[in-house]
Motif scaffolding. Sequence first.
Motif, PDB file in Angstrom:
ATOM      1  N   TRP A   1       8.445 -14.841 -10.977  1.00 43.53           N
ATOM      2  CA  TRP A   1       9.376 -13.938 -10.534  1.00 43.53           C
ATOM      3  C   TRP A   1      10.464 -13.938 -11.656  1.00 43.53           C
ATOM      4  O   TRP A   1      10.895 -14.928 -12.190  1.00 43.53           O
TER       5      TRP A   1
ATOM      6  N   GLY B   1      12.295  -9.441  -6.446  1.00 47.45           N
ATOM      7  CA  GLY B   1      10.873  -9.744  -7.118  1.00 47.45           C
ATOM      8  C   GLY B   1       9.778  -9.528  -6.425  1.00 47.45           C
ATOM      9  O   GLY B   1       9.952  -9.179  -5.338  1.00 47.45           O
ATOM     10  N   PRO B   2       8.979  -9.919  -7.210  1.00 43.37           N
ATOM     11  CA  PRO B   2       7.446  -9.212  -6.551  1.00 43.37           C
ATOM     12  C   PRO B   2       7.135 -10.471  -5.463  1.00 43.37           C
ATOM     13  O   PRO B   2       7.792 -11.444  -4.956  1.00 43.37           O
TER      14      PRO B   2
ATOM     15  N   ALA C   1       7.520  -3.672  -7.368  1.00 44.50           N
ATOM     16  CA  ALA C   1       8.504  -2.794  -7.794  1.00 44.50           C
ATOM     17  C   ALA C   1       8.524  -1.435  -7.348  1.00 44.50           C
ATOM     18  O   ALA C   1       9.627  -0.745  -7.030  1.00 44.50           O
ATOM     19  N   GLU C   2       7.103  -1.051  -7.841  1.00 40.74           N
ATOM     20  CA  GLU C   2       6.834   0.594  -7.641  1.00 40.74           C
ATOM     21  C   GLU C   2       7.288   0.956  -5.968  1.00 40.74           C
ATOM     22  O   GLU C   2       7.823   2.138  -5.793  1.00 40.74           O
TER      23      GLU C   2
ATOM     24  N   SER D   1      18.964  -5.400  -3.132  1.00 50.04           N
ATOM     25  CA  SER D   1      18.229  -5.171  -4.377  1.00 50.04           C
ATOM     26  C   SER D   1      17.016  -5.748  -4.437  1.00 50.04           C
ATOM     27  O   SER D   1      16.901  -6.735  -3.623  1.00 50.04           O
ATOM     28  N   HIS D   2      16.050  -5.143  -5.231  1.00 49.41           N
ATOM     29  CA  HIS D   2      14.791  -5.852  -5.257  1.00 49.41           C
ATOM     30  C   HIS D   2      14.629  -6.936  -5.795  1.00 49.41           C
ATOM     31  O   HIS D   2      15.194  -7.300  -7.130  1.00 49.41           O
TER      32      HIS D   2
ATOM     33  N   TYR E   1       9.682  -0.310  -4.115  1.00 49.92           N
ATOM     34  CA  TYR E   1      10.987  -0.197  -3.939  1.00 49.92           C
ATOM     35  C   TYR E   1      11.570   1.169  -4.303  1.00 49.92           C
ATOM     36  O   TYR E   1      12.877   1.509  -3.962  1.00 49.92           O
ATOM     37  N   LYS E   2      10.916   1.727  -5.293  1.00 46.77           N
ATOM     38  CA  LYS E   2      11.574   3.048  -5.771  1.00 46.77           C
ATOM     39  C   LYS E   2      11.815   4.132  -4.364  1.00 46.77           C
ATOM     40  O   LYS E   2      12.769   4.727  -4.439  1.00 46.77           O
TER      41      LYS E   2
ATOM     42  N   HIS F   1       1.092  -1.377  -0.110  1.00 46.33           N
ATOM     43  CA  HIS F   1       2.227  -2.089  -0.786  1.00 46.33           C
ATOM     44  C   HIS F   1       2.678  -3.107   0.562  1.00 46.33           C
ATOM     45  O   HIS F   1       2.864  -2.778   1.580  1.00 46.33           O
TER      46      HIS F   1
ATOM     47  N   GLY G   1      13.958   1.831  -1.676  1.00 50.75           N
ATOM     48  CA  GLY G   1      15.319   1.186  -2.219  1.00 50.75           C
ATOM     49  C   GLY G   1      16.327   2.106  -1.404  1.00 50.75           C
ATOM     50  O   GLY G   1      17.374   1.596  -0.815  1.00 50.75           O
TER      51      GLY G   1
END
Length: 477
Positions: free
Chosen positions: A351, A174-175, A146-147, A171-172, A149-150, A121, A153
């Motif tokens: 995005w 976008g891709p 996004a994965e 905050s996330h 970011y879990k 990633h 984050g």
Amino acid sequence: GTAQIGVTGLAVMGRNLARNFARNGLTVAVHNRTYGRTESLVEEFGGEGAFIAAKSAEEFVASLERPRRLVVMVQAGAATDAVIEEFVPLLEPGDVIIDGGNAHFADTRRRESELRKHWIHFVGVGISGGEEGALRGPSIMPGGPAESYKSLGPLLERIAAKAPDGTPCVSHVGPDGAGHFVKMVHNGIEYADMQLIAEAYHLLRDVAGYSPAKIAETFRGWNAGRLDSYLMEITAEVLAHTDAATGKPFVDVVADRAEQKGTGRWTVQTALDLGVPVSGIAEAVFARSLSGHPALRETAAHLPGPGAEPLDEAAAARFAERVEQALYASKIVSYTQGFHQIRAGGEAYGWKVDLAAVAALWRAGCIIRAAFLDRIRSAYAARPNLVSLLADPGFADEIGAAQGGWRDVVAEAARRGVPTPGFSAALAYYDALRAPRLPAALTQGQRDYFGAHTYRRTDREGSFHTLWGGDRTEVAG
Ligand code: 6PG
């Protein structure tokens, strides 16, 4: 390994970010191309938290818990590619490389798609707030899967600045390149904010006849109102400062050639490609370049100007109030343009950027932090599909109320020969958007005349061409 996060590249930004993680209770692996820097970080700041000093890339990777999260804090460009190349063979699927440099979003997109092939990633993260921010809480704009970011984050939330309501400024976004794109636009807006404040200063100095100290005081007053921002605050500090060597105002002894590292220029280059009118940001970039051409300025130094007496005290005070209106109105325009660019970037690259969330994470930690950003957040929160900030009833009312003073200032500046490219471009944008009819109709006529480029009509569908060289009948285009 036991380190929850690693930082490689320990120049001042990397070092401060590593300390920020450690101060917030994380175990941080640290690594640098030359070990000396790693050693001195741990010697000087080891007491702040748990550091693991790694002598080599292998040792660094081995010290990280899985999935590994390593933050790369090296110079944007070739150095970033070199570091990635060095680490990829040492990593495993699921590991996360976080690029915290000021990378161009297109590079981030390329790196993300290449690393995806290795199941690694790649998270491009915009970080704003300078050295102090990195240490005490930056505004953080992560892009990427996004994965990832879990797991990432919560770590970023610990070190991020906190908005006045306590929310972490991360905050996330976008891709792939979304985070670096948003950071790029942040910097474009930063340039515009700085240019607008500079124009306000120039007008107060040359039209109102105020001293730098008096302007500092005026700006402090504005900073207590709707223009409350970090840049306003530090501008007052800079203006109030006296040069120790000469006893003159500091601003009078600094060479008037503005430099730039390139992120403002990227904003404008990208906006041109996307077809987004960021005229205020563009003027800010051009104002810097113009200032940096001494030979060009020298040849024009003797050209005639209008010449005028400074205003008397009462008139100066009234003028200063209008400058505040011009500054505020122009600021609304720069943010309108910047957010338009983020929306357009999101559409072009697929995005889904939440503009309210972007405004929210700029409320603290970053260079453009300001009370104003919470207003932008609520405007987009209330209407996520708001086409333009100028369509928000609150901002529309405010810009409408400021427009009289804004026009006076731009007109007075023109009469007196004080350049206000930012204020003027912003006003032109406002008036062009308001106009019921634009002369673009004439542009289309010209294009059709010399190049048969065709035009559309106001009363019928389809495209048309007039036989300009013949009997000027209209045919289907
Ligand atoms: C930030 C700043 C930071 C840096 C700029 C300066 O958000 O922390 O924007 O990134 O200070 O790159 O840019 P110039 O050197 O181009 O003015």
